[in-house]
Each structure stands twice: as C-alpha cells, then as structure tokens.
Write a protein that holds these residues in place. Structure first.
Motif, PDB file in Angstrom:
ATOM      1  N   THR A 113       0.650  -1.146  -0.009  1.00  0.00           N
ATOM      2  CA  THR A 113       0.021   0.129   0.028  1.00  0.00           C
ATOM      3  C   THR A 113       0.881   1.257   0.125  1.00  0.00           C
ATOM      4  OG1 THR A 113      -1.720  -1.354   1.342  1.00  0.00           O
ATOM      5  CG2 THR A 113      -1.979   1.219   1.324  1.00  0.00           C
ATOM      6  N   GLN A 114       2.063   1.106   0.882  1.00  0.00           N
ATOM      7  CA  GLN A 114       2.837   2.471   0.983  1.00  0.00           C
ATOM      8  C   GLN A 114       3.597   2.547  -0.504  1.00  0.00           C
ATOM      9  OE1 GLN A 114       4.880   0.892   4.179  1.00  0.00           O
ATOM     10  NE2 GLN A 114       4.150   2.740   5.664  1.00  0.00           N
ATOM     11  N   GLN A 115       4.073   1.618  -0.990  1.00  0.00           N
ATOM     12  CA  GLN A 115       4.626   1.464  -2.266  1.00  0.00           C
ATOM     13  C   GLN A 115       3.734   2.137  -3.284  1.00  0.00           C
ATOM     14  OE1 GLN A 115       6.081  -2.659  -3.229  1.00  0.00           O
ATOM     15  NE2 GLN A 115       7.428  -2.428  -1.507  1.00  0.00           N
ATOM     16  N   LYS A 116       2.650   1.742  -3.388  1.00  0.00           N
ATOM     17  CA  LYS A 116       1.484   2.022  -4.391  1.00  0.00           C
ATOM     18  C   LYS A 116       1.392   3.410  -4.174  1.00  0.00           C
ATOM     19  CE  LYS A 116      -2.764   1.238  -6.579  1.00  0.00           C
ATOM     20  NZ  LYS A 116      -3.931   0.317  -6.759  1.00  0.00           N
ATOM     21  N   HIS A 117       1.325   3.848  -3.102  1.00  0.00           N
ATOM     22  CA  HIS A 117       0.822   5.547  -2.788  1.00  0.00           C
ATOM     23  C   HIS A 117       2.000   6.218  -3.074  1.00  0.00           C
ATOM     24  CE1 HIS A 117       0.038   9.029  -0.478  1.00  0.00           C
ATOM     25  NE2 HIS A 117       1.462   8.848   0.095  1.00  0.00           N
ATOM     26  N   ASN A 118       3.179   5.775  -2.746  1.00  0.00           N
ATOM     27  CA  ASN A 118       4.621   6.529  -3.171  1.00  0.00           C
ATOM     28  C   ASN A 118       4.797   6.710  -4.865  1.00  0.00           C
ATOM     29  OD1 ASN A 118       5.265   6.731  -0.678  1.00  0.00           O
ATOM     30  ND2 ASN A 118       6.787   5.278  -0.608  1.00  0.00           N
ATOM     31  N   GLN A 119       4.279   5.639  -5.586  1.00  0.00           N
ATOM     32  CA  GLN A 119       4.383   5.571  -6.928  1.00  0.00           C
ATOM     33  C   GLN A 119       3.490   6.581  -7.646  1.00  0.00           C
ATOM     34  OE1 GLN A 119       3.239   1.862  -8.785  1.00  0.00           O
ATOM     35  NE2 GLN A 119       4.149   2.385 -10.358  1.00  0.00           N
ATOM     36  N   GLN A 120       1.986   6.654  -7.000  1.00  0.00           N
ATOM     37  CA  GLN A 120       1.281   7.763  -7.263  1.00  0.00           C
ATOM     38  C   GLN A 120       1.745   8.977  -7.058  1.00  0.00           C
ATOM     39  OE1 GLN A 120      -2.144   6.475  -5.299  1.00  0.00           O
ATOM     40  NE2 GLN A 120      -2.937   4.690  -6.514  1.00  0.00           N
ATOM     41  N   VAL A 121       2.378   9.486  -6.110  1.00  0.00           N
ATOM     42  CA  VAL A 121       2.524  10.697  -5.568  1.00  0.00           C
ATOM     43  C   VAL A 121       3.874  11.220  -6.750  1.00  0.00           C
ATOM     44  CG1 VAL A 121       3.711  12.304  -3.878  1.00  0.00           C
ATOM     45  CG2 VAL A 121       1.875  10.724  -3.373  1.00  0.00           C
ATOM     46  N   GLN A 131       0.654  17.125 -12.107  1.00  0.00           N
ATOM     47  CA  GLN A 131      -0.811  16.932 -11.539  1.00  0.00           C
ATOM     48  C   GLN A 131      -0.631  17.022 -10.037  1.00  0.00           C
ATOM     49  OE1 GLN A 131      -2.105  13.217 -12.676  1.00  0.00           O
ATOM     50  NE2 GLN A 131      -2.000  13.247 -14.786  1.00  0.00           N
ATOM     51  N   ALA A 132      -1.622  17.669  -9.705  1.00  0.00           N
ATOM     52  CA  ALA A 132      -1.872  17.775  -8.067  1.00  0.00           C
ATOM     53  C   ALA A 132      -1.802  16.493  -7.361  1.00  0.00           C
ATOM     54  CB  ALA A 132      -2.936  18.944  -7.680  1.00  0.00           C
ATOM     55  N   ALA A 133      -1.410  16.361  -6.349  1.00  0.00           N
ATOM     56  CA  ALA A 133      -1.522  14.968  -5.521  1.00  0.00           C
ATOM     57  C   ALA A 133      -3.103  14.899  -4.823  1.00  0.00           C
ATOM     58  CB  ALA A 133      -0.385  14.775  -4.698  1.00  0.00           C
TER      59      ALA A 133
END
Length: 63
Positions: A45-53, A61-63
């Motif tokens: 979950t943290q990896q996916k969030h970091n990738q999205q940011v 794009q705005a986060a």
C-alpha cells in the motif's frame, strides 16, 4: 621562486589543541551518540501511494 602556499596543508587537517581555542568546544548533543533507527520494507500500500505521488509530481498533476 617559491610556489604559492596550499590552502589545505597538513597542519590545518590535524586536530586543534583545545588550549589555543578562545573557548572550549561544547559537548556533543546526546542524539549524536544514539543508534540510527532502522526501518523495514514498505508495504504494498505504501509502495503504491509513493508511486502515485511520484508520478503525479513528474506529470505536474496535483496529488
């Protein structure tokens, strides 16, 4: 003709005798001697969030 003196010589690299200082060196901060905190691997979950940011930042794009 003598060459220009070096900006870094052996004397400047040696430890300074505290008797020649204008004031004594303060003791090190207590945190200086503490062991560093070790962190575990990121959860998916943290990896996916970091990738999205990261992608949002790279594309403007705005986060």
């Amino acid at each position: 003709m003598n060459p220009a003196p070096s900006t870094t010589d052996d004397r400047s690299m040696q430890a300074v005798d505290e008797s020649v200082l204008a004031y004594p060196e303060p003791p090190a901060h207590p945190n200086w001697h503490q062991n560093a905190t070790t962190y575990g691997p990121l959860s998916p979950t943290q990896q996916k969030h970091n990738q999205q940011v990261l992608l949002a930042g790279l594309t403007g794009q705005a986060a």
